[in-house]
Design a protein around this motif. Structure first.
Motif, PDB file in Angstrom:
ATOM      1  N   ARG A   1      22.935   0.235   6.713  1.00  0.00           N
ATOM      2  CA  ARG A   1      24.273   0.499   7.256  1.00  0.00           C
ATOM      3  C   ARG A   1      24.497  -0.304   8.540  1.00  0.00           C
ATOM      4  O   ARG A   1      25.573  -0.855   8.761  1.00  0.00           O
ATOM      5  N   TYR A   2      23.478  -0.363   9.380  1.00  0.00           N
ATOM      6  CA  TYR A   2      23.573  -1.154  10.608  1.00  0.00           C
ATOM      7  C   TYR A   2      23.804  -2.631  10.278  1.00  0.00           C
ATOM      8  O   TYR A   2      24.683  -3.277  10.845  1.00  0.00           O
ATOM      9  N   LEU A   3      23.019  -3.169   9.352  1.00  0.00           N
ATOM     10  CA  LEU A   3      23.186  -4.567   8.962  1.00  0.00           C
ATOM     11  C   LEU A   3      24.562  -4.826   8.369  1.00  0.00           C
ATOM     12  O   LEU A   3      25.153  -5.884   8.594  1.00  0.00           O
ATOM     13  N   THR A   4      25.080  -3.865   7.623  1.00  0.00           N
ATOM     14  CA  THR A   4      26.410  -4.006   7.021  1.00  0.00           C
ATOM     15  C   THR A   4      27.461  -4.212   8.106  1.00  0.00           C
ATOM     16  O   THR A   4      28.327  -5.077   7.981  1.00  0.00           O
ATOM     17  N   THR A   5      27.381  -3.441   9.189  1.00  0.00           N
ATOM     18  CA  THR A   5      28.358  -3.609  10.268  1.00  0.00           C
ATOM     19  C   THR A   5      28.148  -4.928  10.999  1.00  0.00           C
ATOM     20  O   THR A   5      29.105  -5.533  11.470  1.00  0.00           O
ATOM     21  N   GLN A   6      26.922  -5.404  11.081  1.00  0.00           N
ATOM     22  CA  GLN A   6      26.630  -6.659  11.773  1.00  0.00           C
ATOM     23  C   GLN A   6      27.054  -7.889  10.965  1.00  0.00           C
ATOM     24  O   GLN A   6      27.437  -8.903  11.524  1.00  0.00           O
ATOM     25  N   MET A   7      26.955  -7.796   9.643  1.00  0.00           N
ATOM     26  CA  MET A   7      27.192  -8.966   8.797  1.00  0.00           C
ATOM     27  C   MET A   7      28.648  -9.179   8.422  1.00  0.00           C
ATOM     28  O   MET A   7      29.012 -10.252   7.945  1.00  0.00           O
ATOM     29  N   GLY A   8      29.476  -8.173   8.577  1.00  0.00           N
ATOM     30  CA  GLY A   8      30.889  -8.333   8.259  1.00  0.00           C
ATOM     31  C   GLY A   8      31.126  -8.734   6.815  1.00  0.00           C
ATOM     32  O   GLY A   8      30.705  -8.042   5.890  1.00  0.00           O
ATOM     33  N   ASN A   9      31.770  -9.874   6.585  1.00  0.00           N
ATOM     34  CA  ASN A   9      32.131 -10.318   5.234  1.00  0.00           C
ATOM     35  C   ASN A   9      30.923 -10.635   4.354  1.00  0.00           C
ATOM     36  O   ASN A   9      31.052 -10.713   3.142  1.00  0.00           O
ATOM     37  N   PHE A  10      29.763 -10.828   4.954  1.00  0.00           N
ATOM     38  CA  PHE A  10      28.575 -11.147   4.174  1.00  0.00           C
ATOM     39  C   PHE A  10      27.829  -9.893   3.710  1.00  0.00           C
ATOM     40  O   PHE A  10      26.836  -9.992   2.995  1.00  0.00           O
ATOM     41  N   ALA A  11      28.297  -8.726   4.101  1.00  0.00           N
ATOM     42  CA  ALA A  11      27.634  -7.472   3.763  1.00  0.00           C
ATOM     43  C   ALA A  11      27.415  -7.254   2.261  1.00  0.00           C
ATOM     44  O   ALA A  11      26.387  -6.701   1.876  1.00  0.00           O
ATOM     45  N   PRO A  12      28.312  -7.683   1.362  1.00  0.00           N
ATOM     46  CA  PRO A  12      28.056  -7.475  -0.067  1.00  0.00           C
ATOM     47  C   PRO A  12      26.757  -8.116  -0.560  1.00  0.00           C
ATOM     48  O   PRO A  12      26.170  -7.679  -1.545  1.00  0.00           O
ATOM     49  N   PHE A  13      26.287  -9.135   0.128  1.00  0.00           N
ATOM     50  CA  PHE A  13      25.040  -9.781  -0.276  1.00  0.00           C
ATOM     51  C   PHE A  13      23.821  -8.902  -0.020  1.00  0.00           C
ATOM     52  O   PHE A  13      22.768  -9.103  -0.617  1.00  0.00           O
ATOM     53  N   LEU A  14      23.946  -7.906   0.877  1.00  0.00           N
ATOM     54  CA  LEU A  14      22.812  -7.033   1.181  1.00  0.00           C
ATOM     55  C   LEU A  14      22.339  -6.281  -0.048  1.00  0.00           C
ATOM     56  O   LEU A  14      21.130  -6.173  -0.289  1.00  0.00           O
ATOM     57  N   ASP A  15      23.273  -5.721  -0.820  1.00  0.00           N
ATOM     58  CA  ASP A  15      22.887  -4.973  -2.021  1.00  0.00           C
ATOM     59  C   ASP A  15      22.140  -5.854  -3.008  1.00  0.00           C
ATOM     60  O   ASP A  15      21.145  -5.440  -3.603  1.00  0.00           O
ATOM     61  N   VAL A  16      22.605  -7.080  -3.178  1.00  0.00           N
ATOM     62  CA  VAL A  16      21.950  -8.020  -4.088  1.00  0.00           C
ATOM     63  C   VAL A  16      20.548  -8.354  -3.565  1.00  0.00           C
ATOM     64  O   VAL A  16      19.582  -8.362  -4.315  1.00  0.00           O
ATOM     65  N   MET A  17      20.455  -8.603  -2.263  1.00  0.00           N
ATOM     66  CA  MET A  17      19.158  -8.931  -1.670  1.00  0.00           C
ATOM     67  C   MET A  17      18.176  -7.775  -1.810  1.00  0.00           C
ATOM     68  O   MET A  17      17.004  -7.977  -2.126  1.00  0.00           O
ATOM     69  N   LYS A  18      18.639  -6.542  -1.571  1.00  0.00           N
ATOM     70  CA  LYS A  18      17.761  -5.373  -1.708  1.00  0.00           C
ATOM     71  C   LYS A  18      17.303  -5.213  -3.154  1.00  0.00           C
ATOM     72  O   LYS A  18      16.135  -4.971  -3.428  1.00  0.00           O
ATOM     73  N   LYS A  19      18.240  -5.361  -4.078  1.00  0.00           N
ATOM     74  CA  LYS A  19      17.926  -5.204  -5.499  1.00  0.00           C
ATOM     75  C   LYS A  19      16.890  -6.232  -5.958  1.00  0.00           C
ATOM     76  O   LYS A  19      16.004  -5.927  -6.748  1.00  0.00           O
ATOM     77  N   ASN A  20      16.991  -7.452  -5.440  1.00  0.00           N
ATOM     78  CA  ASN A  20      16.079  -8.526  -5.830  1.00  0.00           C
ATOM     79  C   ASN A  20      14.808  -8.573  -4.985  1.00  0.00           C
ATOM     80  O   ASN A  20      13.997  -9.477  -5.152  1.00  0.00           O
ATOM     81  N   GLY A  21      14.650  -7.622  -4.064  1.00  0.00           N
ATOM     82  CA  GLY A  21      13.471  -7.608  -3.207  1.00  0.00           C
ATOM     83  C   GLY A  21      13.465  -8.703  -2.162  1.00  0.00           C
ATOM     84  O   GLY A  21      12.411  -9.078  -1.653  1.00  0.00           O
ATOM     85  N   GLU A  22      14.648  -9.207  -1.813  1.00  0.00           N
ATOM     86  CA  GLU A  22      14.754 -10.311  -0.870  1.00  0.00           C
ATOM     87  C   GLU A  22      15.041  -9.846   0.561  1.00  0.00           C
ATOM     88  O   GLU A  22      15.176 -10.660   1.464  1.00  0.00           O
TER      89      GLU A  22
END
Length: 104
Positions: free
Chosen positions: A70-91
């Motif tokens: 959640r913290y990273l989501t607020t920090q990344m702004g428009n790039f936040a959707p990539f977090l879910d993909v990165m977590k899912k892929n173990g990245e």
């Protein structure tokens, strides 16, 4: 010591450190001050003051991982959707740094 960029290139994941402060009452507060995690009976309660969410988790690690995301989501702004993909892929790997907040 390698940088975060070098670490990503070598290991193919992003390592991010989330800083927390622990109070004497065992409440953990994120570095931005908007997320708290505390033990309630046998579970852990996360409160996100920005979103207004109050969530229960079975472990401290699960609560802190969600709080960190959640913290990273607020920090990344428009790039936040990539977090879910990165977590899912173990990245994406989160490391939790805890300061007890009351040491000298």
């Amino acid at each position: 010591m390698t940088s975060k960029i070098d670490d990503f290139r070598i290991n193919n994941y992003m390592l991010y450190t989330i800083k927390w402060t622990k109070s004497k009452s065992d409440t953990y507060t994120s570095e931005c001050g908007t997320i708290t995690v505390s033990k309630v009976d046998e579970s852990f309660k996360l409160v996100d003051s920005i979103e207004g969410d109050k969530l229960q988790y079975r472990s401290l690690t699960d609560a802190m991982d969600d709080g960190g995301t959640r913290y990273l989501t607020t920090q990344m702004g428009n790039f936040a959707p990539f977090l879910d993909v990165m977590k899912k892929n173990g990245e994406l790997k989160l490391v939790h740094q805890i300061d007890d907040g009351f040491s000298n």
